[in-house]
Enzyme design. Structure first.
Site, PDB file in Angstrom:
ATOM      1  N   TRP A 141      -8.207  -2.254  -3.463  1.00 45.62           N
ATOM      2  CA  TRP A 141      -8.665  -0.889  -3.176  1.00 45.62           C
ATOM      3  C   TRP A 141      -8.718  -0.017  -4.426  1.00 45.62           C
ATOM      4  CZ3 TRP A 141     -11.276  -0.508   0.949  1.00 45.62           C
ATOM      5  CH2 TRP A 141     -10.984  -1.333   2.027  1.00 45.62           C
ATOM      6  N   GLU A 168      -4.808   7.766  -1.596  1.00 48.48           N
ATOM      7  CA  GLU A 168      -3.849   8.588  -2.354  1.00 48.48           C
ATOM      8  C   GLU A 168      -2.696   9.075  -1.466  1.00 48.48           C
ATOM      9  OE1 GLU A 168      -5.266  10.951  -5.496  1.00 48.48           O
ATOM     10  OE2 GLU A 168      -7.084   9.776  -5.760  1.00 48.48           O
ATOM     11  N   GLY A 193      -3.446  14.029  -7.990  1.00 47.86           N
ATOM     12  CA  GLY A 193      -4.559  13.415  -7.267  1.00 47.86           C
ATOM     13  C   GLY A 193      -4.684  13.974  -5.862  1.00 47.86           C
ATOM     14  N   ARG A 194      -3.546  14.223  -5.228  1.00 50.82           N
ATOM     15  CA  ARG A 194      -3.579  14.689  -3.827  1.00 50.82           C
ATOM     16  C   ARG A 194      -4.186  16.085  -3.709  1.00 50.82           C
ATOM     17  NH1 ARG A 194       2.203  11.594  -2.595  1.00 50.82           N
ATOM     18  NH2 ARG A 194       1.195   9.551  -2.424  1.00 50.82           N
ATOM     19  N   GLY A 198       0.843  -1.198   0.000  1.00 54.22           N
ATOM     20  CA  GLY A 198       0.000   0.000   0.000  1.00 54.22           C
ATOM     21  C   GLY A 198       0.869   1.234   0.000  1.00 54.22           C
ATOM     22  N   ASP A 202       0.588  13.218  -7.354  1.00 55.00           N
ATOM     23  CA  ASP A 202       0.733  14.626  -6.931  1.00 55.00           C
ATOM     24  C   ASP A 202      -0.531  15.414  -7.299  1.00 55.00           C
ATOM     25  OD1 ASP A 202       3.230  14.175  -5.899  1.00 55.00           O
ATOM     26  OD2 ASP A 202       4.330  15.035  -7.590  1.00 55.00           O
TER      27      ASP A 202
END
Ligand code: CAA
Length: 397
Positions: A168, A379, A254-255, A141, A252
């Site tokens: 996930w 994320e 996505g965050r 993960g 980056d």
């Protein structure tokens, strides 16, 4: 709550008329189409395909994708504003559009060939099909470079044979296409990871167990299983061995989206709390006259606005990166860390202000609290964001 926008600082991008119009249109859509169904979909866990299709028609599934590839051709600020507005009404919807926009479509926009963009980007950015991003595995993960799934090039050099199990995956149960990260050269560790474009109608692709979840319950999450899936070499995204860099580069972006989602959830909980503090009577007046409630309101609002500034600053850094090519990893991690921790703080205080009613399913406050929790995990957990920030500051790898 409508934020007062500052457009004077180079750290904060200016809102144009187009941005304001988009924000109004998205808010109106969400209030009219999503608000009435949000609680029911949270309860049943049913994927909201109809409203997602409508958002696709509005251009919200490929906001930053150039128009020639089916997108809306807008900027990151437009994406951020959309995420805040959608999450303010329903976090599940914002999760679905987030992966489609910032992880899937962004990866193709940045790294896809012309043919890949025509086949895999245009229908997803246009909202006819749904895209997913698959990095995580049951045993990998946060330590994303240690994956067990494998892709092996066949003797003819025409196809990779992919085997393994991913977990996930947001939109896994419904996605038409998936960007899959898997190991092609285990000896090279993260430099042996390759990104593949997966067509989910092909043999060897199996949708695994759908995850029952605490929050964002209407967004579908599942395992994906690959059994001798034959992927043509034309569907390698970027070059073999570039997968980890592609995965991190799009995370980056996505965050920033998840930070915006966290802000939207926090705004909803805050607005409800202010209204309740004005109305609810105790000790001879509205509870908003009590200093202990006032302290909560002040802290909630201050952290919300601090989150907004960090998000806008990350957004500006990402927009600058288009011309400079510089990374905005630090800004994105700080925004996600602070906004997701804020969402937890604000939704928790919102329940406290509402008392028993905050705990009741008759109001959406408990849903905001459950939905906020994932923003500290997916994320990149808050711990991973702190690791990224500290490594940057200390010059460590
Ligand atoms: N952009 C570009 N390149 C990057 C990068 C970035 N943000 N971060 C790292 N890299 C590059 C490094 O420069 C390095 O390249 P070189 O070897 O060429 O110099 C390489 O990647 C390895 O970097 P690190 O040594 O820093 O890698 P690491 O193994 O120590 O891992 C980590 C760093 C930050 C912990 C990373 O593994 C990470 O972000 N983990 C969290 C993963 C994550 O967010 N998972 C969520 C998946 S999506 C999801 O939640 C489900 C969903 O459906 C939405």
């Amino acid at each position: 709550m409508v934020a007062k926008e500052d457009s004077g600082s180079p750290l904060i991008p200016a809102l144009t008329e187009e941005h304001e119009a988009l924000r109004r249109a998205v808010r109106e859509f969400c209030e009219k189409e999503i608000a009435p169904i949000a609680a029911e979909h949270d309860e049943t866990g049913e994927f909201p395909l109809e409203t997602i299709k409508k958002m696709g028609a509005m251009g919200l599934m490929g906001i930053e994708v150039p128009e020639e590839y089916g997108g809306a051709g807008m900027d990151t600020l437009a994406y951020v504003l959309t995420m805040i507005e959608v999450a303010r009404v329903d976090a599940s919807h914002s999760t679905i559009i987030s992966v489609n926009n910032s992880l899937y479509s962004n990866a193709l926009t940045l790294f896809g060939t012309e043919a890949q963009k025509q086949q895999f980007l245009a229908p997803v950015a246009g909202g006819e099909k749904i895209g997913a991003y698959s990095l995580t595995e049951p045993m990998s993960g946060s330590d994303a470079g240690t994956m067990q799934s494998r892709a092996v090039l066949n003797a003819a050099g025409t196809h990779y044979l992919i085997n393994g199990r991913k977990s996930w995956v947001t939109s896994g149960p419904v996605a038409n296409f998936v960007i899959l990260f898997t190991m092609t050269d285990p000896d090279k560790k993260h430099k042996g990871i390759t990104a593949f474009l997966i067509d989910t109608t092909q043999p060897g692709f199996i949708r695994g167990k759908k995850e029952p979840k605490l929050g964002i319950r209407a967004s579908a999450t599942s395992e994906l299983v690959f059994e001798d899936y034959a992927c043509p070499i034309a569907n390698v995204l970027g070059k073999p061995g570039e997968g980890f860099k592609i995965a991190m580069t799009v995370l980056d972006a996505g965050r920033i989206g998840i930070a915006s989602q966290a802000l939207g959830i926090a705004e909803a909980a805050y607005e409800a709390s202010v209204a309740y503090a004005r109305e609810r009577q105790a000790f001879g007046g509205p509870i908003g006259h009590l200093q202990m409630i006032q302290q909560k309101i002040a802290d909630m609002r201050t952290r919300i606005e601090a989150s907004r500034l960090l998000i806008y600053s990350a957004c500006a850094a990402k927009m600058r990166a288009k011309t400079t090519g510089e990374r905005y990893t630090l800004e994105a991690s700080m925004a996600k860390l602070f906004a997701s921790e804020t969402a937890m703080f604000v939704t928790d205080e919102a329940i406290q202000i509402h008392g028993g009613m905050g705990y009741s399913k008759e109001l959406p406050i408990e849903r905001y609290y459950r939905d906020a929790r994932i923003t500290r995990i997916y994320e990149g957990t808050s711990e991973v964001q702190r690791l990224v920030i500290a490594r940057h500051e200390l010059g460590l790898r």
